[in-house]
Design an enzyme around this catalytic site. Structure first.
Site, mmCIF file in Angstrom:
data_model
loop_
_atom_site.group_PDB
_atom_site.id
_atom_site.type_symbol
_atom_site.label_atom_id
_atom_site.label_comp_id
_atom_site.label_asym_id
_atom_site.label_seq_id
_atom_site.Cartn_x
_atom_site.Cartn_y
_atom_site.Cartn_z
ATOM 1 N N ARG A 249 0.831 -1.209 0.000
ATOM 2 C CA ARG A 249 0.000 0.000 0.000
ATOM 3 C C ARG A 249 0.865 1.258 0.000
ATOM 4 N NH1 ARG A 249 -3.415 -1.245 3.723
ATOM 5 N NH2 ARG A 249 -5.064 -1.884 2.292
ATOM 6 N N ALA A 250 1.988 1.241 0.715
ATOM 7 C CA ALA A 250 2.856 2.416 0.763
ATOM 8 C C ALA A 250 3.377 2.778 -0.628
ATOM 9 C CB ALA A 250 4.021 2.174 1.716
#
Length: 646
Positions: A249-250
């Site tokens: 997700r980052a």
């Protein structure tokens, strides 16, 4: 009264930029704003709504909405429920949308998001992950879109945020009041001007806000045409790998943020500066892998990671260029037959044996730098052997603050059954079914449902509560052996981490010498407890009686402040009470007094060795509480729940 203009906010540049980027690219996932009281967190967030582009809704155009989610909201209010008025009036099942539906294509704002009840956190996580809300309850099946910019504000002193929800926020910003006198003067001046004449103040900044809104709309329209090259994508992936973030997700959020920043600048291509700005907003809350790690992003670490990423990207570019060129033929005359032999033998140029220096690692001092100090001044050993702690649960069913430890009956929990008594709210389905059985007898042929008081059914809701966990840590001489103390401190840190995850308040009492010291009064900020524990002193006698009496005092005082929050006293000791004549007898009497105050407790037996006196088990019996050995405290070793009651 008109809201405070976004353009009139003084300072808070990083917060304003984070909000603007989320307005440009809602897919970023929102902003978490952390900061002390009085730093204009709520003011800036509320001012953002006026800058958002208009929304197309069922063929009409309307302004984007800011929907506030109160921390005390019920689940029905958040996700929606049966339209009771229509059911009673027309006898038809109809769905009434909740706050998530109202926030679609707008901003969902949660003030004090760290205090949000866990059942609402679960709802937000589902909506944020799916972009839709699915409702299967009370005989209704319904689904609707819920794409919104999630903005949460919090004061870290009041407790941290659940890791699952923390990761859902695309960006995170720490805000603080400026220490610059001129800036503080301007903040006060503008606020007073606004309170004196809001309309005139808003009119003064109207053109600036309109210009900013137009720039956001332009950037949003330009977003799809911004190019993210492989070089910058490799930089992003390298950065996330360097900071060892969980999942992917980052990487996605960083790429979206960098693209939004390039569009906001008016550029058609993402640059290294866009990636750096995005990293400063995206990574701080994701590199915090443990609740006791310090928040924030080390600028030197970021500089090093960016430099390494740039080198990796350049190397890849050079490799790609070489891949397109033919390999030159090798000429054996370019070097003599013996030139490579020295390198193959591991000579000095290759770092062979001749480069190896003497082994400087001597035997370690078992006492470390603190060797030779008196027992009463011995510093605490560093925590060791940390583990996932098994659940220590207060018996029975309480009614305390929402959490994740003990069972509770809560007005905001999940409905588990109906009751003929009042309950927590109306159990609509059971009420309608009870009334349906009597409709013919009541003469109903069509139209409204005929209700009678006897039809009403209350809802029984069950959830989990947070407790007050009071740690009584025996820091006496008998506990000060390095291996034992290290194991004990590791266990306390593990239990504190568990308390953080379960939304408990914690207090820490250490027992050593002649007294019991309250090193940490009850607090929700358990990271402070870890820092206090690391500076704990050990040695001397073990006045356990004073420890139990001090714990009793803390619990009774907290009962006056928060009567509904149940307490659990966790004592880590080998049971060898010393510190005066009849010390063990006094410890048993104090344990009896603690139990007589209806305080749940559990004793963690830290005694080791072949010969065991069993004193900790005796104290557990006097406390009328639970007993577990230190080695059995790990959830990996022994599964199940340890209740405080014997």
């Amino acid at each position: 009264m008109a809201g405070f203009p976004f353009s009139a906010v003084v300072g808070q540049d990083q917060l304003r930029l984070a909000l603007i980027l989320c307005a440009v690219h809602p897919g970023i996932g929102g902003v978490l704003v952390r900061g002390e009281k009085g730093t204009a967190k709520s003011t800036v967030v509320r001012a953002l709504t006026a800058l958002l582009p208009a929304v197309d809704d069922a063929g009409t155009t309307r302004p984007a909405r800011l929907v506030e989610l109160p921390v005390g909201a019920t689940e029905d209010r958040v996700i929606g429920s049966i339209d009771l008025e229509k059911v009673l009036r027309d006898g038809e099942r109809a769905f009434q949308p909740g706050l998530l539906a109202a926030a679609h294509q707008g901003v969902l704002y949660v003030d004090e998001v760290n205090l949000l009840h866990d059942h609402l956190v679960d709802v937000l996580l589902d909506a944020a992950a799916m972009g839709r809300v699915h409702i299967e309850r009370d005989g209704i099946s319904h689904s609707h879109p819920a794409n919104f910019v999630l903005v949460g504000t919090m004061n870290p002193e009041e407790g941290e945020l659940r890791p699952q929800l923390l990761d859902r926020f695309g960006l995170a910003v720490d805000v603080a009041a400026s220490r610059d006198v001129d800036v503080r003067m301007e903040v006060v001046r503008r606020r007073l001007d606004y309170e004196r004449d809001p309309e005139a103040f808003v009119a003064r900044y109207e053109s600036a806000d309109e210009e900013l809104a137009a720039e956001i709309l332009t950037a949003r329209e330009k977003l799809d045409s911004v190019e993210l090259s492989n070089r910058e994508l490799r930089r992003i992936a390298s950065l996330c790998a360097s900071f060892d973030v969980d999942g992917m997700r980052a990487d996605l959020v960083l790429a979206r943020t960098a693209t939004a920043h390039a569009a906001w600048r008016g550029d058609s291509e993402v640059t290294a500066e866009d990636v750096r700005v995005a990293a400063e907003l995206t990574l701080p809350h994701r590199r915090r892998r443990d609740p006791f790690d310090e928040p924030g992003l080390d600028q030197q670490q970021l500089d090093d990671a960016l430099e390494q990423a740039d080198q990796d990207a350049q190397s890849q570019v050079e490799d790609d260029a070489r891949d397109g060129e033919p390999e030159p033929p090798e000429n054996p005359e370019d070097h003599g037959p013996d030139e490579d032999r020295g390198q193959e033998d591991g000579g000095p140029e290759d770092g062979g044996p001749e480069d190896e220096g003497p082994d400087d690692d001597g035997p370690e001092d078992p006492d470390g730098p603190g060797g030779g100090v008196r027992a009463t001044d011995r510093p605490s050993a560093p925590p060791a052997g940390e583990f996932k702690a098994k659940l220590l649960e207060v018996p029975g069913v309480g009614e305390g603050a929402p959490g994740r430890r003990s069972r509770s009956m809560s007005p905001r929990g999940r409905v588990v059954r109906s009751t003929r008594e009042r309950g927590h709210g109306l159990h609509l389905t059971s009420t309608v079914f009870a009334a349906a059985e009597s409709q013919v007898a009541r003469g109903r042929t069509a139209g409204r449902l005929r209700l009678a008081p006897a039809d009403l059914r209350g809802a029984i809701r069950e959830g989990r509560e947070g407790n007050l966990i009071v740690f009584v840590v025996d820091a006496s001489g008998s506990m000060a052996a390095r291996d034992r103390l290290s194991a004990v401190t590791g266990a306390v840190v593990s239990l504190l981490r568990d308390a953080y995850q379960r939304r408990d308040k914690v207090a820490v009492i250490t027992v050593r010498g002649r007294e019991a010291e309250l090193v940490l009064p009850p607090t929700s900020s358990v990271d402070i407890a870890v820092r206090r524990l690391q500076s704990m002193r050990t040695g001397g006698k073990s006045p356990l009686a004073e420890g139990f009496l001090r714990a009793r005092e803390v619990v009774l005082r907290e009962r006056l402040r928060d009567p509904q929050r149940r307490a659990l006293v966790v004592t880590l000791t080998d049971g060898r009470a010393t510190g005066g004549k009849d010390a063990l007898h006094r410890a048993r009497v104090a344990a009896y007094l603690l139990a007589d105050a209806s305080v749940a407790s559990i004793v963690v037996d830290c005694e080791t060795g072949l010969v065991r006196l069993g004193l900790a088990a005796e104290l557990a019996r006097e406390l009328r509480g639970g007993y577990v050995r230190l080695a059995e405290l790990s959830a990996q070793q022994v599964a199940g729940v340890v209740r405080a009651a014997a």
